[in-house]
Every structure is written in C-alpha cells, then in structure tokens.
Design an enzyme around this catalytic site. Structure first.
Site, mmCIF file in Angstrom:
data_model
loop_
_atom_site.group_PDB
_atom_site.id
_atom_site.type_symbol
_atom_site.label_atom_id
_atom_site.label_comp_id
_atom_site.label_asym_id
_atom_site.label_seq_id
_atom_site.Cartn_x
_atom_site.Cartn_y
_atom_site.Cartn_z
ATOM 1 N N ARG A 118 0.845 -1.199 0.000
ATOM 2 C CA ARG A 118 0.000 0.000 0.000
ATOM 3 C C ARG A 118 0.880 1.248 0.000
ATOM 4 O O ARG A 118 1.986 1.246 0.522
ATOM 5 C CB ARG A 118 -0.879 0.017 1.257
ATOM 6 C CG ARG A 118 -1.891 -1.113 1.285
ATOM 7 C CD ARG A 118 -3.121 -0.755 2.068
ATOM 8 N NE ARG A 118 -2.867 -0.431 3.467
ATOM 9 C CZ ARG A 118 -3.752 0.216 4.222
ATOM 10 N NH1 ARG A 118 -4.911 0.612 3.716
ATOM 11 N NH2 ARG A 118 -3.479 0.468 5.481
ATOM 12 N N LYS A 183 3.690 -10.616 10.258
ATOM 13 C CA LYS A 183 3.019 -10.502 8.953
ATOM 14 C C LYS A 183 3.388 -11.682 8.054
ATOM 15 O O LYS A 183 4.558 -11.947 7.795
ATOM 16 C CB LYS A 183 3.420 -9.166 8.315
ATOM 17 C CG LYS A 183 2.718 -8.878 7.005
ATOM 18 C CD LYS A 183 2.688 -7.383 6.721
ATOM 19 C CE LYS A 183 2.250 -7.107 5.315
ATOM 20 N NZ LYS A 183 1.904 -5.696 5.094
ATOM 21 N N ARG A 318 -2.263 -0.380 14.298
ATOM 22 C CA ARG A 318 -1.065 -0.869 14.991
ATOM 23 C C ARG A 318 -1.435 -1.363 16.380
ATOM 24 O O ARG A 318 -2.290 -0.762 17.042
ATOM 25 C CB ARG A 318 -0.029 0.265 15.163
ATOM 26 C CG ARG A 318 0.558 0.783 13.859
ATOM 27 C CD ARG A 318 1.634 -0.172 13.333
ATOM 28 N NE ARG A 318 2.128 0.270 12.037
ATOM 29 C CZ ARG A 318 1.556 -0.001 10.852
ATOM 30 N NH1 ARG A 318 0.455 -0.721 10.796
ATOM 31 N NH2 ARG A 318 2.070 0.448 9.727
#
Ligand code: ATP
Ligand code: BTN
Length: 321
Positions: A118, A183, A318
């Site tokens: 992104r 991730k 976050r």
C-alpha cells in the site's frame, strides 16, 4: 522485460537441490562454463542462494518447487492465467493490460523486481520463495464496494489455508494476514478503471511460503508458511490453484450478497479482536479496543466516545504499545 529463458532453464536443472557441474550446465544450454558463471550471478540477483564447490559444481541452498502453468489451471476453469516468472509487479502487469481483460484473469510470478504494498511501499519478492498472485476483477457494484475487497479476499485465503490444514492464521484490518503477531501476507487492491457503473479492479496477494529468515529489507516482524506449518509447506502449484478458486467463490458471493456473510467470518479470524490498538490516520492517532468490522467493511473501535467505525485507504492499524 528481458528474455530470461537461459537462466530459467538453468534453474529448472538446479531445482532438485543437487550439485550440477558447470560443464553439464554448459552443455545443457550450449554455452561455456564462464558464461554459466555469469548467468548464476544473475540468478543470485533474484534472491536465490546458489553456491559452488570446487570439483562438484553449483547447488541451490534449498530445492525449488517451481510454478508450472499446466498444474496451476483448475480443470473446468477457463479464465485466463498467465505465469510470467520474472516480472516487475503482477498487479502492475494487469493494470497495464487495462480493461481489455476478462474478469477473473490471473497473473502469477516467481519473482517481482518492483513488488509493492500500500501507498507505494516495497513488497520484498525473492524468486520461488513465496506466492505473488494478482487477479483482475470487474466489480459491478462499483467503486463504493471496492473497500470490502481486501477483507473478502483475506477471509477467503485464511479459510482456504484452514481447509488445507493450516491453523492459526489471522487477519489484520484491512489487508494483512498474520500469524503470532507477525506478517505472513499482504493484499493490495488497486483501481484499473471504471466503465458504466462497474469498477475494474486488480487484487494482488503476496504470501510468504519459505522465504529465507535472513532476508533483509522488511521493516517489521514477518513470518512464512514454512514457520507456520513447522517445515511442511504445501505444494506451491496446488496452493495457488486452491487460492484462485477460493477467490472466485468469495468474489461471486460478495457480488451477490455483499459483506453480510463476511462480517462474522472476518470477526472469527480478526487478530486484534478485543485487543488495544492505535489507528493512524495521517497526523491523527486514535486509541481503542477492536470490536470487529461492520457491513461496510469499516473497523469498529471502542473508544472513550463509544463504538466508532473507521474506513478508508489511508488508515493503518497498529498494536498498542
Ligand atoms: P498498513 O497497516 O498501513 O497496511 P504495513 O506496514 O502492513 O501497514 P503495507 O503497505 O500494507 O504496510 O505493506 C508493506 C510493508 O510490508 C513494507 O513496508 C514492509 O514493512 C512489509 N513487507 C515487505 N515485504 C514483505 C514480505 N515479503 N513479507 C512481509 N512483510 C513485508
Ligand atoms: C501490503 O501488505 O501492503 C500488500 C502487499 C501486496 C503484495 C502483492 S505481491 C503480488 C501483487 N503485486 C504487487 O506488486 N503487489 C501485490
């Protein structure tokens, strides 16, 4: 892109993870041993670890499970699928082809020279280690529905992994897959154009499979399926095929019924449900507890003002410190 046929032929020979002499490789492609050494350097630039032992030849540090288009296409599915081993970005390739594409067309690669996340951030894309997969989709519901796509596709990926016996993969709003707070994959939805009321969209996924733990250039904790499955990585071709089919099914369901069914499916898998987080929206930061998503695909945050819904491409979530 340059013609990479020679390097790819060399890689197919080396994929078994065994030693191959410079002489044998030279004979295979009809060049000298010196030329082989040059090609091997080029292959190393794609992020592959190849070493040479005097008297034995070249060897890949890890065997390669290469993509093969005859294994990628599901029987009975005739949407177009392009396997382009070396590419700048599979999303960019479909965006460049524009609206001439048939909805459901897929592009898949072994290596991306300019993979992106992104807001133009880099997606680290070494050869053969991961999946880099994009699909062109004509969304009749138009732009307003596009925000939901990364959520729908995220749910489809995790559920498909569960069906293959991969447990514990979670979702981070709006576009990431996580495992143990690291991730594992990212999804990038980009607008290719608009025609009539429909939005033409490219959806891309980078899913880490067996990326070398020493890989540099990733500015946050990350993981790969190899770690999640304790060494047992699913076959890349079978996994890609299963994911493509799962996307088709989920996107058709979304077109037909909207987000309704996906809200509960997302909330079951939300990595941050009930946890304290920060939402970063440009210069602003909002703290609260995640309460899942709503039918628009907005993230619900319980703050001191009650439950608030946030949606938009500029928002980053976050974990609270
Ligand atoms: P956001 O919440 O805004 O989406 P993000 O840090 O996940 O934040 P993205 O743009 O979604 O940002 O993803 C790009 C980021 O992902 C990169 O800046 C890098 O930190 C990380 N990244 C890049 N390549 C990989 C990879 N192969 N595996 C895991 N993470 C990666
Ligand atoms: C993110 O986390 O921001 C999304 C990462 C998306 C990466 C995939 S890899 C295939 C496709 N091609 C790209 O250049 N990006 C997406």
């Amino acid at each position: 892109m340059r013609d990479h046929t020679t390097k790819l032929t060399l890689l197919k020979a080396l994929a078994d993870g065994e030693f191959h002499s410079g002489e044998a490789l030279g004979e295979l492609i009809g060049v000298s041993r010196a030329a082989i050494s040059k090609h091997i350097k080029g292959i190393q630039d794609w992020g592959l670890d190849i070493y040479r032992v005097q008297g034995k030849g070249y060897k890949l540090a890890q065997p390669l499970n290469m993509l093969d288009d005859s294994k990628l296409k599901a029987p009975g599915v005739d949407s177009s699928l392009e396997l382009i081993p070396i590419i700048s970005s599979t999303n960019q390739h479909l965006l460049d082809k524009g609206d001439s594409l048939e909805s459901g067309s897929v592009c898949i690669a072994e290596y991306q020279a300019a993979g992106r996340g992104r807001r133009g951030r880099e997606w680290v894309s070494p050869f053969g280690a991961n999946l880099y997969l994009s699909m062109y989709w004509r969304l009749d519901a138009g732009m307003a529905a596009a925000m939901g796509l990364s959520l729908v596709v995220g749910v489809a990926i995790v559920e498909a992994l569960e069906e293959m016996g991969v447990e514990g993969v979670k979702l981070k709003w709006p576009n990431d897959l996580y495992h143990n707070d690291k991730k594992l994959a990212g999804i990038l939805v980009e607008l290719s154009g608009q025609s009539g009321g429909a939005a033409n969209i490219v959806i891309g996924m980078g899913l880490n499979l067996s990326m070398d733990p020493s890989t540099s250039g990733i500015g946050q904790p990350w993981t790969s399926l190899k770690e999640v499955c304790e060494g047992q990585v699913p076959d890349r071709n079978e996994l890609a095929q299963a994911l493509i089919n799962a996307w088709y099914k989920a996107l058709d369901e979304y077109e037909l019924k909207g987000m309704t069914d996906f809200v509960g499916r997302w909330n079951r898998l939300d990595n941050f449900l009930g946890r304290s987080v920060r939402l970063i929206i440009g210069p602003r930061e909002i703290e609260g507890t995640v309460k899942g998503i709503n039918e628009q695909g907005a993230v619900l945050l319980e703050t001191e003002n009650g439950i608030e819904a946030y949606i938009g491409g500029e928002i980053s979530l976050r974990k609270a410190d």
